[in-house]
Design a protein around this motif. Structure first.
Motif, PDB file in Angstrom:
ATOM      1  N   THR A 297      16.095 107.128  53.459  1.00 22.87           N
ATOM      2  CA  THR A 297      14.933 108.258  53.921  1.00 22.87           C
ATOM      3  C   THR A 297      14.031 107.454  54.985  1.00 22.87           C
ATOM      4  N   ALA A 298      14.018 105.997  54.743  1.00 27.64           N
ATOM      5  CA  ALA A 298      13.307 105.104  55.758  1.00 27.64           C
ATOM      6  C   ALA A 298      13.795 105.325  57.376  1.00 27.64           C
ATOM      7  N   GLN A 299      15.161 105.559  57.452  1.00 24.12           N
ATOM      8  CA  GLN A 299      15.697 105.630  58.864  1.00 24.12           C
ATOM      9  C   GLN A 299      15.535 107.136  59.474  1.00 24.12           C
ATOM     10  N   LEU A 300      14.963 107.921  58.681  1.00 23.16           N
ATOM     11  CA  LEU A 300      15.229 109.598  59.289  1.00 23.16           C
ATOM     12  C   LEU A 300      14.664 109.668  60.608  1.00 23.16           C
ATOM     13  N   THR A 338      10.176 118.868  55.635  1.00 23.08           N
ATOM     14  CA  THR A 338       9.269 117.438  55.385  1.00 23.08           C
ATOM     15  C   THR A 338       9.535 116.339  56.189  1.00 23.08           C
ATOM     16  N   VAL A 339      10.974 116.322  56.506  1.00 25.51           N
ATOM     17  CA  VAL A 339      11.104 115.053  57.731  1.00 25.51           C
ATOM     18  C   VAL A 339      10.778 115.292  58.952  1.00 25.51           C
ATOM     19  N   SER A 340      10.831 116.654  59.402  1.00 32.63           N
ATOM     20  CA  SER A 340      10.223 116.940  60.777  1.00 32.63           C
ATOM     21  C   SER A 340       8.376 116.770  60.717  1.00 32.63           C
ATOM     22  N   ALA A 341       7.761 117.132  59.538  1.00 36.00           N
ATOM     23  CA  ALA A 341       6.380 116.786  59.697  1.00 36.00           C
ATOM     24  C   ALA A 341       6.186 115.476  59.710  1.00 36.00           C
ATOM     25  N   CYS A 342       6.936 114.765  59.096  1.00 36.92           N
ATOM     26  CA  CYS A 342       6.734 113.093  59.135  1.00 36.92           C
ATOM     27  C   CYS A 342       6.948 112.510  60.486  1.00 36.92           C
ATOM     28  N   CYS A 343       8.115 113.146  60.992  1.00 39.56           N
ATOM     29  CA  CYS A 343       8.393 112.378  62.322  1.00 39.56           C
ATOM     30  C   CYS A 343       7.443 112.904  63.478  1.00 39.56           C
ATOM     31  N   LEU A 352       6.819 108.964  55.616  1.00 42.16           N
ATOM     32  CA  LEU A 352       8.128 109.088  54.947  1.00 42.16           C
ATOM     33  C   LEU A 352       8.065 108.152  53.562  1.00 42.16           C
ATOM     34  N   LYS A 353       7.510 107.155  53.544  1.00 44.26           N
ATOM     35  CA  LYS A 353       7.132 106.369  52.414  1.00 44.26           C
ATOM     36  C   LYS A 353       6.461 107.313  51.284  1.00 44.26           C
ATOM     37  N   GLU A 354       5.393 108.173  51.791  1.00 42.30           N
ATOM     38  CA  GLU A 354       4.701 108.675  50.940  1.00 42.30           C
ATOM     39  C   GLU A 354       5.409 110.116  50.417  1.00 42.30           C
ATOM     40  N   LYS A 355       6.478 110.421  51.453  1.00 48.70           N
ATOM     41  CA  LYS A 355       7.203 111.718  51.107  1.00 48.70           C
ATOM     42  C   LYS A 355       8.603 111.254  50.445  1.00 48.70           C
ATOM     43  N   GLU A 356       8.966 110.069  50.085  1.00 51.17           N
ATOM     44  CA  GLU A 356      10.177 109.670  49.513  1.00 51.17           C
ATOM     45  C   GLU A 356      10.478 110.470  48.140  1.00 51.17           C
ATOM     46  N   SER A 357       9.365 110.523  47.434  1.00 53.28           N
ATOM     47  CA  SER A 357       9.427 110.753  46.028  1.00 53.28           C
ATOM     48  C   SER A 357       9.704 112.634  46.161  1.00 53.28           C
ATOM     49  N   LYS A 358       9.235 113.240  46.759  1.00 51.57           N
ATOM     50  CA  LYS A 358       9.284 114.714  47.386  1.00 51.57           C
ATOM     51  C   LYS A 358      10.816 115.017  47.763  1.00 51.57           C
ATOM     52  N   LEU A 359      11.215 113.956  48.633  1.00 51.34           N
ATOM     53  CA  LEU A 359      12.472 114.073  49.266  1.00 51.34           C
ATOM     54  C   LEU A 359      13.726 113.931  48.271  1.00 51.34           C
ATOM     55  N   GLU A 360      13.560 112.826  47.522  1.00 54.75           N
ATOM     56  CA  GLU A 360      14.431 112.729  46.336  1.00 54.75           C
ATOM     57  C   GLU A 360      14.521 113.741  45.346  1.00 54.75           C
ATOM     58  N   LYS A 361      13.452 114.263  44.954  1.00 54.81           N
ATOM     59  CA  LYS A 361      13.263 115.365  44.053  1.00 54.81           C
ATOM     60  C   LYS A 361      14.006 116.622  44.532  1.00 54.81           C
ATOM     61  N   THR A 362      13.684 117.026  45.803  1.00 56.37           N
ATOM     62  CA  THR A 362      14.356 118.130  46.573  1.00 56.37           C
ATOM     63  C   THR A 362      15.777 117.931  46.676  1.00 56.37           C
ATOM     64  N   ALA A 363      16.476 116.908  46.923  1.00 57.47           N
ATOM     65  CA  ALA A 363      17.679 116.439  46.961  1.00 57.47           C
ATOM     66  C   ALA A 363      18.454 116.722  45.685  1.00 57.47           C
ATOM     67  N   ALA A 364      17.480 116.210  44.450  1.00 61.85           N
ATOM     68  CA  ALA A 364      18.077 116.427  43.323  1.00 61.85           C
ATOM     69  C   ALA A 364      18.426 117.697  42.691  1.00 61.85           C
TER      70      ALA A 364
END
Length: 433
Positions: A297-300, A338-343, A352-364
């Motif tokens: 996620t840090a590389q997105l 979510t990624v586009s908003a961060c970029c 991305l650090k703040e949204k990492e948990s959200k991204l992981e939960k969505t992927a889950a």
């Protein structure tokens, strides 16, 4: 009109308008088709005035905007009716009703078909093409007309006194290849027209079926998706046939065929259209190891790696073989937004650090859906419902039941499954909160 005659000309327009306005009744759709047939008959005469079509089409558009219009009542018509002349006609022509997909029609019993057919062959054909078109509204009308013609020939043959008892069974068996292709084409065109991230989901699907890396899967999926974009909403079937024939050569090129499974090679030995439906039915296996460096996620948002988001979505998608494309693409779209908003944020790294948990939960959610769909295909429905209803709040459990029963099939309805998946995402967010 000259090639097919007035009767078949009307049939073409019933098909087109049933696809555009599936909420309209047969009477409403036939009313538009009658007007178009009348206009063609009048304006195709040798002595017709040069402005015949313009005048007639304007009269039809004015009739559409009348208080007691006999035409389909569809959303958006009021806005078209605020303008006049050519602009109004163009606005009405581009309208397309986007209701959820209609369920498939149950095939009538032979006795019922013969009763309706012998009573009124022409009316029966019109009803058949109307029901077929409104359920296959994202494919070329020519395929629906061909299916209708085949059905009518079957009725004519099997409803005669001399026909044997298993006549309908034999005829349907002979037409099974075209029936399977129609279902496949309807599914992929419906996905193309309605799924926001179809390209992204398709890349993961291709990577899973062919077991190829991201770069190769992207090329293959782009070729297929561009063919659908070009051909699905055209009336003529020739475009689809040409594109799919071309695509079969890419799927089955000799340089990779030897590395593919025996089942895949058997698919490639078939005719082009049969190859695609055969490959579509191949069992998918989850990809546990990928031929690529996994994106974190840090590389997105790395600007020197513009494909990182697509790679990330690919590596998530190919691991979940039991998730249908409508569900997969909806969850991928949630991650992408979510990624586009961060970029686009001032500090993408912090975001991305703040949204990492959200991204992981969505992927889950993909893992959860994958597990539920695997169980759905193994368990009896009552046991499956009990399991889900006991796993959390009743409304949340009911949402999962609806998603699984409607959207676990690979040929799931695109629009409806997008809505059901979005509802699941909201339920899971509320539960987490």
């Amino acid at each position: 009109l000259r090639n097919v005659g007035a009767k078949n000309f009307k049939m073409v327009y019933v098909t087109l308008y049933s696809q555009k306005f599936p909420n309209g009744t047969l009477e409403e759709v036939s009313s538009v088709a009658d007007e178009m047939t009348k206009l063609a008959e009048e304006c195709c005469q040798d002595n017709a005035s040069p402005d015949c079509y313009d005048k007639g089409a304007t009269q039809i558009s004015d009739k559409s905007c009348g208080k007691d219009s006999p035409f389909p009542k569809h959303p958006g018509i009021e806005q078209c009716c605020t303008v006049q002349g050519h602009e109004r006609r163009l606005c009405l022509a581009t309208l397309r009703y986007s209701s959820d997909e209609l369920p498939s029609v149950m095939e009538p019993m032979p006795e019922e078909i013969c009763t309706q057919y012998t009573k009124d062959p022409s009316g029966y054909a019109m009803r058949y093409v109307y029901e077929s078109a409104r359920r296959h509204r994202s494919i070329p009308a020519g395929f629906i007309l061909n299916t209708t013609q085949n059905h009518m020939q079957t009725a004519e043959k099997c409803c005669s006194p001399a026909a044997s008892t298993p006549c309908f069974f034999k005829e349907r068996f002979q037409q099974r290849s075209s029936t399977i292709f129609l279902r496949f084409l309807s599914n992929v065109c419906n996905n193309q027209v309605n799924l926001k991230s179809y390209q992204t989901g398709l890349t993961a699907y291709v990577g899973g079926v062919l077991k190829i890396p991201f770069e190769e899967a992207l090329v293959v999926s782009k070729h297929f998706q561009s063919g659908l974009a070009k051909c699905c909403l055209l009336p003529q079937p020739e475009c689809v046939i040409e594109e799919f024939t071309s695509f079969q050569k890419i799927l089955c090129k000799e340089s990779i065929l030897g590395t593919m499974s025996e089942e895949f090679q058997k698919c490639c030995s078939k005719a082009p259209l049969d190859t695609l439906t055969c490959v579509d039915n191949l069992k998918r296996e989850p990809r546990t190891s990928l031929d690529m460096t996994e994106v974190t996620t840090a590389q997105l948002c790395e600007k020197n790696q513009p494909n990182n988001t697509d790679r990330y979505l690919f590596q998530i998608g190919v691991k979940h073989a039991s998730v249908s494309l409508p569900v997969l693409t909806t969850i991928q779209e949630e991650i992408r937004s979510t990624v586009s908003a961060c970029c686009s944020a001032a500090d993408s790294t912090v975001c991305l650090k703040e949204k990492e948990s959200k991204l992981e939960k969505t992927a889950a959610l993909l893992s959860k859906t994958d597990a539920f769909c695997s169980q759905y295909f193994k368990l009896e429905l009552p046991s499956f419902k009990t399991m889900l209803m006991c796993s959390g709040a009743e409304s949340r459990g009911q949402a999962w039941v609806e998603l699984a029963t409607t959207c676990c099939s690979q040929h799931s309805p695109a629009q409806l499954c997008q809505k059901l998946t979005e509802a699941i995402i909201k339920h899971e967010d509320d539960a987490a909160a």
